[in-house]
Design a protein around this motif. Structure first.
Motif, PDB file in Angstrom:
ATOM      1  N   LEU A 148       0.854  -1.175   0.000  1.00 45.03           N
ATOM      2  CA  LEU A 148       0.000   0.000   0.000  1.00 45.03           C
ATOM      3  C   LEU A 148       0.897   1.235   0.000  1.00 45.03           C
ATOM      4  N   LYS A 149       0.644   2.125  -0.938  1.00 46.06           N
ATOM      5  CA  LYS A 149       1.452   3.330  -1.037  1.00 46.06           C
ATOM      6  C   LYS A 149       1.027   4.349   0.018  1.00 46.06           C
ATOM      7  N   PRO A 150       1.959   5.186   0.456  1.00 46.84           N
ATOM      8  CA  PRO A 150       1.640   6.180   1.493  1.00 46.84           C
ATOM      9  C   PRO A 150       0.447   7.072   1.128  1.00 46.84           C
ATOM     10  N   GLU A 151       0.314   7.427  -0.143  1.00 43.00           N
ATOM     11  CA  GLU A 151      -0.800   8.298  -0.527  1.00 43.00           C
ATOM     12  C   GLU A 151      -2.157   7.605  -0.388  1.00 43.00           C
ATOM     13  N   GLY A 152      -2.164   6.285  -0.362  1.00 42.13           N
ATOM     14  CA  GLY A 152      -3.415   5.558  -0.161  1.00 42.13           C
ATOM     15  C   GLY A 152      -3.776   5.374   1.301  1.00 42.13           C
ATOM     16  N   MET A 153      -2.802   5.562   2.176  1.00 43.44           N
ATOM     17  CA  MET A 153      -3.042   5.337   3.601  1.00 43.44           C
ATOM     18  C   MET A 153      -4.026   6.319   4.209  1.00 43.44           C
ATOM     19  N   SER A 154      -4.070   7.559   3.724  1.00 43.00           N
ATOM     20  CA  SER A 154      -5.005   8.522   4.318  1.00 43.00           C
ATOM     21  C   SER A 154      -6.447   8.076   4.070  1.00 43.00           C
ATOM     22  N   GLY A 155      -6.709   7.533   2.887  1.00 41.03           N
ATOM     23  CA  GLY A 155      -8.045   7.011   2.613  1.00 41.03           C
ATOM     24  C   GLY A 155      -8.383   5.814   3.479  1.00 41.03           C
ATOM     25  N   VAL A 156      -7.398   4.957   3.724  1.00 42.93           N
ATOM     26  CA  VAL A 156      -7.593   3.783   4.585  1.00 42.93           C
ATOM     27  C   VAL A 156      -7.834   4.246   6.020  1.00 42.93           C
ATOM     28  N   GLU A 157      -7.073   5.210   6.473  1.00 43.25           N
ATOM     29  CA  GLU A 157      -7.266   5.735   7.830  1.00 43.25           C
ATOM     30  C   GLU A 157      -8.639   6.366   7.992  1.00 43.25           C
ATOM     31  N   ASP A 158      -9.111   7.080   6.967  1.00 44.97           N
ATOM     32  CA  ASP A 158     -10.460   7.662   7.004  1.00 44.97           C
ATOM     33  C   ASP A 158     -11.514   6.566   7.083  1.00 44.97           C
ATOM     34  N   LEU A 159     -11.333   5.502   6.294  1.00 47.86           N
ATOM     35  CA  LEU A 159     -12.272   4.384   6.301  1.00 47.86           C
ATOM     36  C   LEU A 159     -12.303   3.720   7.675  1.00 47.86           C
ATOM     37  N   ILE A 160     -11.137   3.490   8.256  1.00 45.10           N
ATOM     38  CA  ILE A 160     -11.066   2.875   9.585  1.00 45.10           C
ATOM     39  C   ILE A 160     -11.785   3.743  10.613  1.00 45.10           C
ATOM     40  N   ALA A 161     -11.552   5.040  10.570  1.00 48.88           N
ATOM     41  CA  ALA A 161     -12.208   5.953  11.516  1.00 48.88           C
ATOM     42  C   ALA A 161     -13.729   5.884  11.370  1.00 48.88           C
ATOM     43  N   GLU A 162     -14.191   5.811  10.142  1.00 48.95           N
ATOM     44  CA  GLU A 162     -15.633   5.739   9.890  1.00 48.95           C
ATOM     45  C   GLU A 162     -16.223   4.414  10.369  1.00 48.95           C
ATOM     46  N   LEU A 163     -15.485   3.331  10.196  1.00 52.47           N
ATOM     47  CA  LEU A 163     -15.998   2.004  10.539  1.00 52.47           C
ATOM     48  C   LEU A 163     -15.851   1.646  12.015  1.00 52.47           C
ATOM     49  N   ARG A 164     -15.030   2.361  12.743  1.00 54.37           N
ATOM     50  CA  ARG A 164     -14.794   2.030  14.156  1.00 54.37           C
ATOM     51  C   ARG A 164     -16.079   2.025  14.981  1.00 54.37           C
ATOM     52  N   GLU A 165     -17.019   2.845  14.633  1.00 54.08           N
ATOM     53  CA  GLU A 165     -18.256   2.954  15.408  1.00 54.08           C
ATOM     54  C   GLU A 165     -19.335   1.978  14.947  1.00 54.08           C
ATOM     55  N   GLU A 166     -19.051   1.228  13.898  1.00 54.20           N
ATOM     56  CA  GLU A 166     -20.047   0.312  13.332  1.00 54.20           C
ATOM     57  C   GLU A 166     -19.893  -1.095  13.893  1.00 54.20           C
ATOM     58  N   LYS A 167     -20.991  -1.831  13.863  1.00 57.06           N
ATOM     59  CA  LYS A 167     -20.974  -3.248  14.235  1.00 57.06           C
ATOM     60  C   LYS A 167     -20.880  -4.040  12.936  1.00 57.06           C
ATOM     61  N   ILE A 168     -19.676  -4.483  12.626  1.00 59.78           N
ATOM     62  CA  ILE A 168     -19.390  -5.101  11.336  1.00 59.78           C
ATOM     63  C   ILE A 168     -19.618  -6.604  11.387  1.00 59.78           C
ATOM     64  N   GLU A 169     -20.402  -7.082  10.435  1.00 63.72           N
ATOM     65  CA  GLU A 169     -20.597  -8.522  10.287  1.00 63.72           C
ATOM     66  C   GLU A 169     -19.445  -9.117   9.484  1.00 63.72           C
ATOM     67  N   ARG A 170     -19.158  -8.478   8.321  1.00 60.46           N
ATOM     68  CA  ARG A 170     -18.069  -8.952   7.480  1.00 60.46           C
ATOM     69  C   ARG A 170     -17.684  -7.868   6.489  1.00 60.46           C
ATOM     70  N   ILE A 171     -16.503  -8.033   5.916  1.00 63.42           N
ATOM     71  CA  ILE A 171     -16.000  -7.119   4.894  1.00 63.42           C
ATOM     72  C   ILE A 171     -15.495  -7.954   3.723  1.00 63.42           C
ATOM     73  N   GLU A 172     -15.870  -7.553   2.517  1.00 67.71           N
ATOM     74  CA  GLU A 172     -15.369  -8.189   1.294  1.00 67.71           C
ATOM     75  C   GLU A 172     -14.459  -7.195   0.584  1.00 67.71           C
ATOM     76  N   LEU A 173     -13.283  -7.663   0.178  1.00 66.67           N
ATOM     77  CA  LEU A 173     -12.320  -6.814  -0.522  1.00 66.67           C
ATOM     78  C   LEU A 173     -11.965  -7.426  -1.862  1.00 66.67           C
TER      79      LEU A 173
END
Length: 108
Positions: A1-26
């Protein structure tokens, strides 16, 4: 993962932290260009690269969100599902991506 993509991943993690996740497909994707000599030392082809792209993101999300391995599904599709033309550098860059589908637990 390139450094420029990490900010988007960090934003996604912050958004998902409050959710009750059943599963994730990538789903990992690539452009249709041949792999460089350097990449060929690591990956057999674009399918292997895209599979690793999805698994890397899955590992990051699982660790950050405290998910069990069975809650993460990954697949590499290589160049099979472009979202842009591979005839320009911009289009190729758009095709080198990971898609994330998040399934939340039903509310009780």
């Amino acid at each position: 993962l390139k450094p420029e993509g990490m900010s988007g991943v960090e934003d996604l993690i912050a958004e998902l932290r409050e959710e009750k996740i059943e599963r994730i497909e990538l789903v990992g994707n690539t452009d249709n260009q041949r792999l460089s000599v350097r990449c060929l030392k690591i990956y057999k082809d674009n399918y292997a690269l895209s599979d690793d792209r999805a698994k890397t993101l899955g590992d990051l999300l699982a660790g950050a969100l405290d998910l069990k391995p069975e809650q993460i599904t990954t697949v590499g599709r290589g160049p099979d599902n472009p979202v842009a033309s591979n005839s320009t550098p911009e289009g190729m860059a758009r095709n080198r991506r990971s898609e994330v589908k998040v399934f939340l637990k039903p509310e009780e």
